[in-house]
Design a protein around this motif. Structure first.
Motif, PDB file in Angstrom:
ATOM      1  N   THR A  84      -5.433   1.943 -26.047  1.00 51.04           N
ATOM      2  CA  THR A  84      -4.799   1.251 -24.924  1.00 51.04           C
ATOM      3  C   THR A  84      -5.768   0.201 -24.399  1.00 51.04           C
ATOM      4  O   THR A  84      -6.980   0.412 -24.370  1.00 51.04           O
ATOM      5  CB  THR A  84      -4.455   2.236 -23.795  1.00 51.04           C
ATOM      6  N   THR A  85      -5.224  -0.913 -23.990  1.00 50.56           N
ATOM      7  CA  THR A  85      -6.065  -1.959 -23.433  1.00 50.56           C
ATOM      8  C   THR A  85      -6.190  -1.728 -21.937  1.00 50.56           C
ATOM      9  O   THR A  85      -5.208  -1.387 -21.270  1.00 50.56           O
ATOM     10  CB  THR A  85      -5.469  -3.356 -23.688  1.00 50.56           C
ATOM     11  N   PRO A  86      -7.390  -1.884 -21.400  1.00 50.88           N
ATOM     12  CA  PRO A  86      -7.553  -1.662 -19.961  1.00 50.88           C
ATOM     13  C   PRO A  86      -6.715  -2.653 -19.168  1.00 50.88           C
ATOM     14  O   PRO A  86      -6.641  -3.828 -19.508  1.00 50.88           O
ATOM     15  CB  PRO A  86      -9.047  -1.884 -19.722  1.00 50.88           C
ATOM     16  N   LYS A  87      -6.085  -2.148 -18.123  1.00 50.96           N
ATOM     17  CA  LYS A  87      -5.214  -2.985 -17.303  1.00 50.96           C
ATOM     18  C   LYS A  87      -6.055  -3.774 -16.313  1.00 50.96           C
ATOM     19  O   LYS A  87      -6.977  -3.252 -15.701  1.00 50.96           O
ATOM     20  CB  LYS A  87      -4.211  -2.112 -16.563  1.00 50.96           C
ATOM     21  N   ARG A  88      -5.718  -5.032 -16.174  1.00 54.02           N
ATOM     22  CA  ARG A  88      -6.408  -5.887 -15.205  1.00 54.02           C
ATOM     23  C   ARG A  88      -6.034  -5.485 -13.789  1.00 54.02           C
ATOM     24  O   ARG A  88      -4.962  -4.935 -13.548  1.00 54.02           O
ATOM     25  CB  ARG A  88      -5.997  -7.346 -15.394  1.00 54.02           C
ATOM     26  N   ASP A  89      -6.923  -5.797 -12.880  1.00 54.98           N
ATOM     27  CA  ASP A  89      -6.600  -5.572 -11.471  1.00 54.98           C
ATOM     28  C   ASP A  89      -5.394  -6.428 -11.105  1.00 54.98           C
ATOM     29  O   ASP A  89      -5.207  -7.516 -11.630  1.00 54.98           O
ATOM     30  CB  ASP A  89      -7.777  -5.959 -10.573  1.00 54.98           C
ATOM     31  N   ASP A  90      -4.608  -5.947 -10.182  1.00 50.15           N
ATOM     32  CA  ASP A  90      -3.419  -6.682  -9.790  1.00 50.15           C
ATOM     33  C   ASP A  90      -3.693  -7.737  -8.721  1.00 50.15           C
ATOM     34  O   ASP A  90      -2.780  -8.390  -8.243  1.00 50.15           O
ATOM     35  CB  ASP A  90      -2.335  -5.718  -9.291  1.00 50.15           C
ATOM     36  N   LYS A  91      -4.961  -7.880  -8.317  1.00 49.65           N
ATOM     37  CA  LYS A  91      -5.248  -8.889  -7.297  1.00 49.65           C
ATOM     38  C   LYS A  91      -5.105 -10.284  -7.914  1.00 49.65           C
ATOM     39  O   LYS A  91      -5.399 -10.493  -9.092  1.00 49.65           O
ATOM     40  CB  LYS A  91      -6.629  -8.691  -6.684  1.00 49.65           C
ATOM     41  N   PRO A  92      -4.633 -11.240  -7.124  1.00 52.45           N
ATOM     42  CA  PRO A  92      -4.397 -12.583  -7.658  1.00 52.45           C
ATOM     43  C   PRO A  92      -5.701 -13.264  -8.058  1.00 52.45           C
ATOM     44  O   PRO A  92      -6.746 -13.042  -7.449  1.00 52.45           O
ATOM     45  CB  PRO A  92      -3.720 -13.323  -6.499  1.00 52.45           C
TER      46      PRO A  92
END
Length: 124
Positions: A84-92
């Protein structure tokens, strides 16, 4: 070929040779295929020998068969679970200008605006 192989078959073979570009795998007494370095595992493979050794039994998937050239392309990676690829932070994300402003107290000035200051500095 003593046995008929098809694309998509899962076969157990024995590593017969290692090259910088991949590993040769014997599928039966007369049939051999190549596991390209990119098909050994997910991620970066610098040295094939770090993952495979001559004589090792491996399970492979047949990716392609070129009957005219007598080549069989194999994959070990296809039989592994995809990481699985690490998910990026959802901050803009900040704009380029905002990032420049954070790291440059003066911000971005044109050459014309800075030239007068440089001339004064060189006179002193």
């Amino acid at each position: 070929m003593t046995k008929t192989f098809k694309v998509g078959d899962l076969v157990t073979g024995k590593v017969t040779g290692i090259q910088p570009y991949g590993a040769f795998v014997s599928l039966d007494e007369q049939t051999q295929g190549l596991v390209h370095i990119s098909e050994i595992t997910y991620g970066y493979v610098k040295e094939v020998g770090e993952f495979l050794t001559v004589g090792q039994e491996v399970e492979v998937k047949i990716l392609d068969i070129d009957g005219e050239a007598g080549k069989i392309s194999l994959s070990i990676r296809e039989l592994q679970e995809k990481p699985t690829t690490p998910k990026r932070d959802d901050k803009p994300r900040k704009s380029l200008q905002a990032r420049v402003d954070e790291h440059d107290e003066e911000g971005f000035n044109t050459l014309k605006e800075k030239l007068a200051g440089w001339i004064q500095q060189s006179i002193r």
